[in-house]
Motif scaffolding. Structure first.
Motif, PDB file in Angstrom:
ATOM      1  N   VAL A 200      62.882  83.961  41.689  1.00  0.00           N
ATOM      2  CA  VAL A 200      61.864  84.886  41.198  1.00  0.00           C
ATOM      3  C   VAL A 200      60.794  85.008  42.269  1.00  0.00           C
ATOM      4  CG1 VAL A 200      60.214  85.412  39.373  1.00  0.00           C
ATOM      5  CG2 VAL A 200      62.307  84.182  38.821  1.00  0.00           C
ATOM      6  N   LEU A 201      60.445  86.239  42.622  1.00  0.00           N
ATOM      7  CA  LEU A 201      59.373  86.501  43.573  1.00  0.00           C
ATOM      8  C   LEU A 201      58.202  87.157  42.855  1.00  0.00           C
ATOM      9  CD1 LEU A 201      61.328  87.943  46.652  1.00  0.00           C
ATOM     10  CD2 LEU A 201      60.551  85.605  46.297  1.00  0.00           C
ATOM     11  N   ALA A 202      57.002  86.718  43.181  1.00  0.00           N
ATOM     12  CA  ALA A 202      55.786  87.312  42.611  1.00  0.00           C
ATOM     13  C   ALA A 202      54.909  87.799  43.755  1.00  0.00           C
ATOM     14  CB  ALA A 202      55.037  86.288  41.764  1.00  0.00           C
ATOM     15  N   SER A 203      54.442  89.028  43.637  1.00  0.00           N
ATOM     16  CA  SER A 203      53.592  89.597  44.680  1.00  0.00           C
ATOM     17  C   SER A 203      52.475  90.405  44.045  1.00  0.00           C
ATOM     18  CB  SER A 203      54.407  90.477  45.631  1.00  0.00           C
ATOM     19  OG  SER A 203      55.012  91.550  44.919  1.00  0.00           O
ATOM     20  N   ALA A 204      51.407  90.536  44.783  1.00  0.00           N
ATOM     21  CA  ALA A 204      50.237  91.309  44.345  1.00  0.00           C
ATOM     22  C   ALA A 204      49.407  91.598  45.572  1.00  0.00           C
ATOM     23  CB  ALA A 204      49.428  90.530  43.295  1.00  0.00           C
ATOM     24  N   PRO A 205      48.477  92.545  45.498  1.00  0.00           N
ATOM     25  CA  PRO A 205      47.584  92.783  46.642  1.00  0.00           C
ATOM     26  C   PRO A 205      46.886  91.495  47.053  1.00  0.00           C
ATOM     27  CG  PRO A 205      47.340  94.538  45.034  1.00  0.00           C
ATOM     28  CD  PRO A 205      48.235  93.506  44.406  1.00  0.00           C
ATOM     29  N   GLY A 206      46.969  91.186  48.339  1.00  0.00           N
ATOM     30  CA  GLY A 206      46.372  89.955  48.840  1.00  0.00           C
ATOM     31  C   GLY A 206      47.327  88.792  48.884  1.00  0.00           C
ATOM     32  N   ILE A 207      48.530  88.936  48.320  1.00  0.00           N
ATOM     33  CA  ILE A 207      49.536  87.873  48.352  1.00  0.00           C
ATOM     34  C   ILE A 207      50.620  88.281  49.336  1.00  0.00           C
ATOM     35  CG2 ILE A 207      51.235  86.571  47.022  1.00  0.00           C
ATOM     36  CD1 ILE A 207      49.607  86.977  44.566  1.00  0.00           C
ATOM     37  N   ALA A 208      50.632  87.664  50.502  1.00  0.00           N
ATOM     38  CA  ALA A 208      51.645  87.966  51.518  1.00  0.00           C
ATOM     39  C   ALA A 208      51.986  86.657  52.241  1.00  0.00           C
ATOM     40  CB  ALA A 208      51.128  89.002  52.504  1.00  0.00           C
ATOM     41  N   PRO A 209      53.252  86.320  52.318  1.00  0.00           N
ATOM     42  CA  PRO A 209      54.398  86.982  51.693  1.00  0.00           C
ATOM     43  C   PRO A 209      54.460  86.684  50.196  1.00  0.00           C
ATOM     44  CG  PRO A 209      55.116  84.972  52.761  1.00  0.00           C
ATOM     45  CD  PRO A 209      53.649  85.114  53.074  1.00  0.00           C
TER      46      PRO A 209
END
Length: 341
Positions: A200-209
């Protein structure tokens, strides 16, 4: 018509489903007092990181200490009474056996001994309760985590199990991300989960990678109102990138498709009758072809029907193209074109 073209190719692509998700603390504790009293001291500040067992607050211990001393005194008194009652029974046992003491009197001595023993047990229980109450005047963190805003400041009176918590403690490591998928995906998810742990991958603005986790929970029923099923991913969150209440984009990998026919997503157009592409015929004329898009992953469209490996497709300039239009494009570029990003 001048256009650019690309070629459909077969690739090994992950099978990914996407959904919006919400970050949730695995454990959240509303820290409250177990006793009434005046809050003397807060040993932590707003938003502090705390360890399990760390002292957070101190409540005035004097009333509890007085109650403890009373319990100790009552126990000492009743132990003395017990010693006297036991000595009476031992002293008059032989006298009663010889008939010099009535049976009723001897039974009274035995009753007094039983009453004294019971009183001591009651006092011991009261003493233990008083020790617990005194311990409750110091409030410790039940787990490691991060505090919110302290709602009650030192000097105020607090009540046992009040409706207002002193502070809320959230566990940040590890952490959950909750999301929902259509109920039609249940079979695919369960089958993939039995084969191997699911990424499972979780991403949001400001989360990189994107943050990596694994699927930890699939609900036992599909919500009949929404037609979706609730899932939850677990993330180590060592860097505290994910925060309770945060909205994130979730990608769940269900496996790999080894022979997926793919095109750049912008080559696929949407019309009143569904998705389509413009194929390039050998005579360089356009052929409008309906296609079935399984999904789009990272700008690449996976085509289920309508396009085969090696087909040449219009990539840019579709707005000027109609079915049967003659096309103009760079032949050298077309021979090297493919859909690799």
């Amino acid at each position: 018509m001048p256009v650019t073209v690309t070629r459909a190719v077969t690739r090994d692509l992950p099978i990914v489903v996407s959904a919006p998700g919400t970050v949730e603390a695995i454990n959240a504790v509303a820290v409250k007092s177990r006793v009434d009293g005046q809050l003397l001291e807060a040993l932590v500040g707003d938003g502090a990181e705390v360890a399990a067992g760390q002292l957070l607050f101190r409540i005035d211990p004097r009333p509890a200490q007085a109650a403890l001393q009373q319990a100790q005194a009552a126990l000492a008194r009743d132990r003395a009474t017990l010693v006297q009652a036991r000595s009476q029974v031992e002293r008059y046992r032989d006298v009663a056996a010889k008939g010099y003491l009535s049976a009723d009197q001897m039974e009274q001595y035995r009753t007094n001994l039983g009453v004294a023993q019971a009183a001591v047990k009651v006092d011991e229980a009261n003493l233990e309760a008083a020790r617990l109450t005194l311990g409750y005047t110091q409030i410790h963190a039940p787990m490691a985590g991060r505090l919110g805003r302290i709602a009650v400041q030192p000097g105020n009176l607090v009540k046992a199990n009040d409706s207002t918590a002193l502070v809320t403690l959230n566990q940040i490591e590890p952490i959950y991300v909750s999301f929902a998928l259509p109920g039609s995906q249940v079979g695919r998810v369960l089958a993939a989960q039995q084969a191997a742990p699911l990424l499972v991958l979780a991403s949001a603005p400001g989360i990189a990678p994107p943050v990596e986790g694994h699927l930890a929970f699939v609900d036992n029923a599909v919500d009949s109102a929404s037609g979706t099923i609730r899932l939850r991913g677990e993330f180590a969150n060592a860097g505290h990138v994910l925060w309770p209440g945060q909205l994130v984009s979730v990608e769940l990998t269900l496996g790999h498709d080894a022979n997926a026919v793919v095109l750049p997503a912008k080559a696929v157009q949407n019309g009143p009758h569904g998705s389509y592409v413009y194929l390039v015929r050998p005579d360089r004329s356009a052929l409008q072809r309906p296609v079935t898009v399984a999904r789009v992953h990272e700008g690449v469209a996976i085509i289920e029907q309508g396009v085969a490996d090696g087909d040449l497709v219009v990539l840019d300039g579709q707005s000027r193209v109609q079915d049967g239009s003659e096309l103009k494009f760079d032949a050298d570029a077309a021979s090297a074109a493919d859909s690799r990003p």
